[in-house]
Design a protein around this motif. Structure first.
Motif, PDB file in Angstrom:
ATOM      1  N   SER A 177       0.826  -1.210   0.000  1.00  0.00           N
ATOM      2  CA  SER A 177       0.000   0.000   0.000  1.00  0.00           C
ATOM      3  C   SER A 177       0.861   1.260   0.000  1.00  0.00           C
ATOM      4  O   SER A 177       0.596   2.212  -0.742  1.00  0.00           O
ATOM      5  N   ILE A 178       1.898   1.262   0.814  1.00  0.00           N
ATOM      6  CA  ILE A 178       2.803   2.420   0.892  1.00  0.00           C
ATOM      7  C   ILE A 178       3.474   2.645  -0.456  1.00  0.00           C
ATOM      8  O   ILE A 178       3.534   3.768  -0.964  1.00  0.00           O
ATOM      9  N   ILE A 179       3.975   1.577  -1.041  1.00  0.00           N
ATOM     10  CA  ILE A 179       4.667   1.694  -2.329  1.00  0.00           C
ATOM     11  C   ILE A 179       3.715   2.202  -3.403  1.00  0.00           C
ATOM     12  O   ILE A 179       4.066   3.092  -4.190  1.00  0.00           O
ATOM     13  N   GLU A 180       2.500   1.683  -3.429  1.00  0.00           N
ATOM     14  CA  GLU A 180       1.526   2.135  -4.424  1.00  0.00           C
ATOM     15  C   GLU A 180       1.161   3.598  -4.226  1.00  0.00           C
ATOM     16  O   GLU A 180       1.004   4.343  -5.195  1.00  0.00           O
ATOM     17  N   ARG A 181       1.036   4.040  -2.963  1.00  0.00           N
ATOM     18  CA  ARG A 181       0.737   5.456  -2.688  1.00  0.00           C
ATOM     19  C   ARG A 181       1.869   6.349  -3.162  1.00  0.00           C
ATOM     20  O   ARG A 181       1.639   7.397  -3.774  1.00  0.00           O
ATOM     21  N   VAL A 182       3.104   5.946  -2.890  1.00  0.00           N
ATOM     22  CA  VAL A 182       4.258   6.737  -3.327  1.00  0.00           C
ATOM     23  C   VAL A 182       4.287   6.799  -4.853  1.00  0.00           C
ATOM     24  O   VAL A 182       4.530   7.865  -5.435  1.00  0.00           O
ATOM     25  N   GLU A 183       4.024   5.682  -5.503  1.00  0.00           N
ATOM     26  CA  GLU A 183       4.012   5.669  -6.966  1.00  0.00           C
ATOM     27  C   GLU A 183       2.935   6.603  -7.522  1.00  0.00           C
ATOM     28  O   GLU A 183       3.185   7.333  -8.492  1.00  0.00           O
ATOM     29  N   ARG A 184       1.748   6.599  -6.903  1.00  0.00           N
ATOM     30  CA  ARG A 184       0.680   7.511  -7.349  1.00  0.00           C
ATOM     31  C   ARG A 184       1.095   8.964  -7.154  1.00  0.00           C
ATOM     32  O   ARG A 184       0.889   9.802  -8.025  1.00  0.00           O
ATOM     33  N   LEU A 185       1.686   9.255  -5.997  1.00  0.00           N
ATOM     34  CA  LEU A 185       2.121  10.626  -5.718  1.00  0.00           C
ATOM     35  C   LEU A 185       3.222  11.063  -6.682  1.00  0.00           C
ATOM     36  O   LEU A 185       3.241  12.216  -7.127  1.00  0.00           O
ATOM     37  N   GLU A 186       4.144  10.161  -6.994  1.00  0.00           N
ATOM     38  CA  GLU A 186       5.199  10.472  -7.969  1.00  0.00           C
ATOM     39  C   GLU A 186       4.583  10.798  -9.328  1.00  0.00           C
ATOM     40  O   GLU A 186       5.028  11.729 -10.001  1.00  0.00           O
ATOM     41  N   GLN A 187       3.552  10.057  -9.713  1.00  0.00           N
ATOM     42  CA  GLN A 187       2.877  10.316 -10.987  1.00  0.00           C
ATOM     43  C   GLN A 187       2.206  11.688 -10.951  1.00  0.00           C
ATOM     44  O   GLN A 187       2.312  12.457 -11.905  1.00  0.00           O
TER      45      GLN A 187
END
Length: 89
Positions: A22-32
């Motif tokens: 979940s953390i990794i996916e959130r960071v990836e979304r924020l990076e996008q």
């Protein structure tokens, strides 16, 4: 390779694995989102340039407006002092 994944999955329990994913996916979304916002900012500066504004100065104004007014005035006073000391003003 699959054995390595199985061996490593034993290190974290299912809850921790879920949290990590979940953390990794959130960071990836924020990076996008950050990338998309950076592109929008670039477009605004291109528009400003097209309207005859100096983009370098606009960037400086934006940076200065982020600073605390008192801190900015203190830095400007020190800058003036240094420039005066070397005969630039």
């Amino acid at each position: 390779m699959a054995d390595d994944a199985t061996a490593h999955s034993d290190v974290l329990n299912a809850t921790a694995q879920g949290q990590l994913k979940s953390i990794i996916e959130r960071v990836e979304r924020l990076e996008q989102e950050k990338s998309e916002i950076a592109e929008q900012i670039k477009e605004v500066f291109a528009e400003a340039k097209g309207n005859g504004f100096d983009v370098k100065i606009l960037r400086k104004v934006v940076r200065l407006r982020k600073q605390d007014r008192a801190k900015r005035q203190e830095e400007e006073a020190i800058l003036d002092l240094y420039l005066s000391a070397i005969g630039e003003i």
